[in-house]
Motif scaffolding. Structure first.
Motif, mmCIF file in Angstrom:
data_model
loop_
_atom_site.group_PDB
_atom_site.id
_atom_site.type_symbol
_atom_site.label_atom_id
_atom_site.label_comp_id
_atom_site.label_asym_id
_atom_site.label_seq_id
_atom_site.Cartn_x
_atom_site.Cartn_y
_atom_site.Cartn_z
ATOM 1 N N GLY A 1 -8.288 -38.117 2.808
ATOM 2 C CA GLY A 1 -9.541 -38.563 2.231
ATOM 3 C C GLY A 1 -9.390 -39.216 0.873
ATOM 4 O O GLY A 1 -8.332 -39.160 0.239
ATOM 5 N N ARG A 2 -10.462 -39.858 0.447
ATOM 6 C CA ARG A 2 -10.549 -40.432 -0.889
ATOM 7 C C ARG A 2 -11.443 -39.541 -1.747
ATOM 8 O O ARG A 2 -12.309 -38.842 -1.219
ATOM 9 C CB ARG A 2 -11.151 -41.839 -0.834
ATOM 10 C CG ARG A 2 -10.425 -42.775 0.111
ATOM 11 C CD ARG A 2 -11.010 -44.174 0.078
ATOM 12 N NE ARG A 2 -12.351 -44.250 0.658
ATOM 13 C CZ ARG A 2 -13.006 -45.381 0.905
ATOM 14 N NH1 ARG A 2 -12.419 -46.533 0.614
ATOM 15 N NH2 ARG A 2 -14.214 -45.373 1.424
ATOM 16 N N ILE A 3 -11.260 -39.560 -3.038
ATOM 17 C CA ILE A 3 -12.157 -38.804 -3.920
ATOM 18 C C ILE A 3 -13.486 -39.547 -4.011
ATOM 19 O O ILE A 3 -13.534 -40.729 -4.357
ATOM 20 C CB ILE A 3 -11.535 -38.607 -5.308
ATOM 21 C CG1 ILE A 3 -10.355 -37.632 -5.208
ATOM 22 C CG2 ILE A 3 -12.580 -38.071 -6.298
ATOM 23 C CD1 ILE A 3 -9.704 -37.313 -6.521
ATOM 24 N N ILE A 4 -14.546 -38.825 -3.679
ATOM 25 C CA ILE A 4 -15.904 -39.380 -3.673
ATOM 26 C C ILE A 4 -16.745 -38.586 -4.661
ATOM 27 O O ILE A 4 -16.766 -37.354 -4.619
ATOM 28 C CB ILE A 4 -16.537 -39.302 -2.265
ATOM 29 C CG1 ILE A 4 -15.649 -40.003 -1.227
ATOM 30 C CG2 ILE A 4 -17.947 -39.895 -2.287
ATOM 31 C CD1 ILE A 4 -15.494 -41.490 -1.424
ATOM 32 N N ASP A 5 -17.458 -39.268 -5.530
ATOM 33 C CA ASP A 5 -18.293 -38.598 -6.528
ATOM 34 C C ASP A 5 -19.659 -39.273 -6.571
ATOM 35 O O ASP A 5 -19.799 -40.394 -7.054
ATOM 36 C CB ASP A 5 -17.619 -38.658 -7.901
ATOM 37 C CG ASP A 5 -18.322 -37.799 -8.942
ATOM 38 O OD1 ASP A 5 -19.466 -37.367 -8.692
ATOM 39 O OD2 ASP A 5 -17.729 -37.560 -10.013
#
Length: 331
Positions: free
Chosen positions: A182-186
């Motif tokens: 996954g990618r970091i999502i904020d």
């Protein structure tokens, strides 16, 4: 990055040792050991978490007919600072060890990295370990349970458990067939008492990328499990899918909703913790794959990468989700 595909990685054995709340839940009879309390005979919660990991891994190796000296490598993590439980457990191992951290998504990250080592023929077997403890997590990230601080309805209950999974290149009924990192999502959520909502966008992002990279659809899977969203986050997750035109979502569920009975157990929104997704994978997914009830499953463990320091500084909560795909094969 492409979704990683594996051809030679299989689940040889697994075990989950849990606390009393988890043992009283819907999956209780499928766990290998249920402790009478959160101390498990130790004099601190931290030592109890270490003991759960030791017991889970001992039972995993016994099921596989192996001794620790036959291990070629191990990888894992937990929620405590400096991976306390994992590192103190690993000091008794003679195998090379890798500690990893992705909060409640640690189990899928560890599984993916271990599978990659086996697929690339760098090792023939790898032990994957994960753990979490309600009392140690509350003490580190919020307030010790002993304080009796009132909690919000959106709060999730950290699963108390230690888990072990032995992966190898020897063919079994359960294949680890893929991993999408996954990618970091904020999305700028900042409420540490509502991590399910904060993690939902990361789960959605990873699922969409996995389907695109693997050229699959929701209907290709018998079950798709998010890891730790529980009631509030899982509702947002489904809403995001419906906004993209997905109408049939019956294959979706969340590990935090499966491990507890919210109608009779005081768990607020449901379960979370780095042991949550792996406990449900072992007690539910693997059990049903062995009996032929499930053939293809995607587990998307979700992690809120918050820090007490960042929380005190009013920072938002960055999140991540890693997906592991399992397929049933003829042994």
């Amino acid at each position: 990055m492409r979704s990683m595909r594996f051809e030679r990685v299989f689940v040889r054995a697994s075990a989950a040792c849990v606390g009393p709340m988890e043992g009283a839940g819907p999956l209780g009879k499928h766990f290998d050991h249920v402790s009478a309390d959160l101390y498990d005979g130790e004099d601190s919660f931290e030592k109890a978490e270490i003991a759960w990991v030791k017991r889970a891994c001992d039972r995993t190796l016994r099921k596989a007919g192996m001794v620790p000296s036959q291990l070629e490598g191990a990888i894992g993590g937990d929620l405590m600072n400096q991976l306390l439980a994992t590192h103190y457990f690993a000091r008794s191992l003679s195998a090379p060890f890798i500690g990893v951290y992705a909060a409640c998504a640690t189990s899928s990250l560890a599984m993916g990295m271990a599978a990659l080592c086996i697929e690339q023929q760098q090792t023939r077997n790898m032990l994957v370990v994960t753990s979490s403890h309600n009392a140690t997590a509350e003490r580190q990230y919020r307030f010790p349970n002993e304080y009796g601080v009132q909690k919000k309805e959106t709060t999730t209950t950290t699963v108390s458990a230690g888990t072990g999974v032995l992966l190898s290149d020897a063919r079994t009924q359960i294949q680890v067939s893929g991993c999408t990192l996954g990618r970091i999502i904020d999305w700028h959520f900042s409420d540490a008492s509502d991590m399910g909502t904060a993690m939902a966008p990361a789960a959605f992002d990873t699922l969409m990328r996995h389907l695109s990279l693997t050229k699959t659809s929701l209907s290709d899977y018998d079950q798709i499990l998010t890891g730790d969203l529980s009631a509030a986050g899982f509702a947002l997750f489904k809403d995001l899918l419906q906004q993209q035109g997905y109408a049939s979502l019956e294959m979706l569920d969340d590990c935090g909703l499966l491990i507890y009975d919210r109608l009779r157990q005081p768990v607020f929104c449901g379960g979370s913790g780095s042991a949550c997704a792996m406990c449900v994978t072992i007690a539910h997914v693997f059990e049903q794959m062995r009996t032929g009830q499930l053939d293809r499953v995607l587990v998307i463990a979700t992690g809120a990468l918050l820090s007490p320091v960042a929380t005190f500084q009013k920072q938002s909560i960055p999140c991540i989700a890693h997906a592991i795909e399992y397929r049933r094969r003829e042994a």
